[in-house]
Design a protein around this motif. Structure first.
Motif, mmCIF file in Angstrom:
data_model
loop_
_atom_site.group_PDB
_atom_site.id
_atom_site.type_symbol
_atom_site.label_atom_id
_atom_site.label_comp_id
_atom_site.label_asym_id
_atom_site.label_seq_id
_atom_site.Cartn_x
_atom_site.Cartn_y
_atom_site.Cartn_z
ATOM 1 N N LEU A 226 82.623 28.342 33.366
ATOM 2 C CA LEU A 226 81.919 27.950 32.151
ATOM 3 C C LEU A 226 80.828 26.935 32.491
ATOM 4 N N PRO A 227 79.561 27.365 32.423
ATOM 5 C CA PRO A 227 78.489 26.432 32.770
ATOM 6 C C PRO A 227 78.106 25.551 31.579
ATOM 7 N N PHE A 228 77.766 24.338 31.839
ATOM 8 C CA PHE A 228 77.196 23.462 30.815
ATOM 9 C C PHE A 228 76.297 22.428 31.487
ATOM 10 N N LEU A 229 75.516 21.720 30.679
ATOM 11 C CA LEU A 229 74.614 20.721 31.247
ATOM 12 C C LEU A 229 75.224 19.338 31.091
ATOM 13 N N LEU A 230 75.126 18.565 32.139
ATOM 14 C CA LEU A 230 75.687 17.217 32.103
ATOM 15 C C LEU A 230 74.566 16.198 32.324
ATOM 16 N N THR A 231 74.487 15.239 31.426
ATOM 17 C CA THR A 231 73.454 14.213 31.514
ATOM 18 C C THR A 231 74.080 12.878 31.873
ATOM 19 N N ASP A 232 73.466 12.194 32.793
ATOM 20 C CA ASP A 232 73.900 10.855 33.160
ATOM 21 C C ASP A 232 72.895 9.895 32.531
ATOM 22 N N THR A 233 73.342 9.034 31.636
ATOM 23 C CA THR A 233 72.376 8.178 30.943
ATOM 24 C C THR A 233 72.396 6.757 31.469
ATOM 25 N N VAL A 234 71.406 6.020 31.048
ATOM 26 C CA VAL A 234 71.288 4.621 31.449
ATOM 27 C C VAL A 234 72.502 3.848 30.934
ATOM 28 N N GLY A 235 72.922 2.852 31.708
ATOM 29 C CA GLY A 235 74.080 2.066 31.308
ATOM 30 C C GLY A 235 73.824 1.259 30.046
#
Ligand code: GDP
Length: 372
Positions: A226-235
């Motif tokens: 199952l593909p999905f997009l993962l975002t890493d955001t600013v702390g």
């Protein structure tokens, strides 16, 4: 004493910020006032004490944990005779050092000018004082006005530039189509980048400093086909300068438009509950608090507590709580799926992955209800 503990925590964090900016801290000064002095923030006796210390130990900078008003800054520099940074200036400096993309750099530059504008006179008075000598007239009001105008022009230019990039980024987000989007949120330094790396097998910069992550990174992750997009955001951080809250709007757009939030918490940190609150507060502010969320308590490999003896009659404090006991508190009753992991040793990864899979699948199915 609770107040003292809080104070130490705040000062620890400030010291960590200073370290991140490249400074070493020699001494801490604190003062209890019912309210800050309007002219100099601290009392004059304290200012004198700092001045003497600074002279004796050849200190280069004094850092304040709050944002000082332009006049407080000016008065303090005059009184202590040293360069003074406030929390806002320090944080802006760190962001400036670490901005990787042109977007982040533009945001930081904008925030810096907004910070600078009301403080311009201060710089000029300084120059005047340094020049000193007879016949060396300092720049007059007209020159300050000219400078202000230049900065205002620059600010509106930067705002336009940001608007353009904002639009491009929104289009990019739209083009990502129907793929489920998850965003890692969490206080700064909790392990978001490390988790991102572990899940996407990519190399995102991770280090033990505040704000190692400045720019948003988006990676494709696949769990069980199952593909999905993962975002890493600013702390997220307590008392983030208002100039930055405003200019980092787009980073938060990623969060606002995510389908699923993965809230990472550093459970080895003694104020992790405050961190959770501060993140939730921001989520509320950007109206993202009603999204599906998974609570990921990270760094269990580093979790420690002071076990009390059976015959120790002093009341238990938060320091005496074991992980198992924590799980029986509000944590276990959370309305969100909750998992305890170590991004470093990958302990409990299968459990976490299953949890993410289930949540992503739920969203996926709600979008394509007729697909089998
Ligand atoms: P971010 O600011 O939330 O992206 O945090 P990072 O991923 O940059 O991690 C901050 C620091 O915590 C780094 O030094 C990591 O190596 C460390 N770290 C991350 N996860 C763990 C963990 O599970 N256990 C321990 N002991 N350290 C971790």
């Amino acid at each position: 004493n609770q107040d003292e503990e809080k104070l130490t925590e705040y000062m620890d964090e400030l010291e960590f910020l200073a370290f991140t900016a490249g400074a070493t801290v020699q001494k801490r000064f604190t003062q209890k006032l019912t309210q800050p002095d309007s002219k100099t923030f601290i009392g004059s006796g304290k200012a004198q004490e700092i001045k003497e210390y600074v002279k004796e130990h050849e200190i280069g900078t004094v850092i304040f944990d709050d944002e000082l008003s332009p006049s407080q800054l000016k008065n303090l520099e005059r009184e202590i005779e040293i360069k003074i940074l406030d929390r806002t200036n320090l944080i802006l400096d760190i962001f400036a050092q670490r901005a990787q993309t042109s977007y982040a750099r533009t945001q930081v530059e904008l925030a810096q000018y907004q910070y600078l504008l009301p403080r311009l006179t201060r710089m000029w008075t300084h120059l005047e004082r340094q020049k000193g000598g007879i016949g060396m007239r300092g720049p007059g009001e007209t020159e300050i006005e000219t400078d202000r105008r230049i900065i205002r022009d620059r600010i509106s230019l930067l705002k336009d530039k940001l608007k353009t990039i904002d639009k491009q980024m929104a289009t990019q987000r739209n083009n990502r189509g129907k793929v489920v989007r998850a965003a890692l949120v969490g206080y700064t330094n909790v392990g978001k980048s490390t988790l991102m790396n572990a899940l996407s097998k990519s190399e995102v910069f991770a280090e033990n400093k505040l704000f190692a992550t400045l720019d948003t990174t988006v990676r494709k992750v696949v769990i069980g086909n199952l593909p999905f997009l993962l975002t890493d955001t600013v702390g997220f951080i307590r008392k983030l300068p208002t100039q930055l809250v405003e200019s980092f709007k787009s980073t938060l757009d990623e969060v606002r438009e995510a389908d699923l939030l993965i809230h990472v918490v550093d459970i080895s940190h003694e104020s992790f509950e405050d961190h959770i609150e501060s993140v939730n507060h921001t989520l509320m502010e950007i109206n993202a608090h009603q999204k599906p969320m998974i609570m990921v308590f990270n760094k269990i490999d580093d979790f420690s507590y002071e076990k009390k003896d059976e015959d120790d009659l002093t009341p238990a404090t938060r320091k005496n709580i074991s992980l198992e006991e924590w799980k029986k508190t509000w944590m276990g009753k959370s309305k969100y799926p909750t998992v305890f992991i170590s991004a470093l040793t990958k302990e409990n990864f299968p459990e976490m992955k299953k949890m993410i899979y289930d949540e992503v699948m739920k969203i996926h199915i709600s979008r394509f209800p007729y697909n089998d």
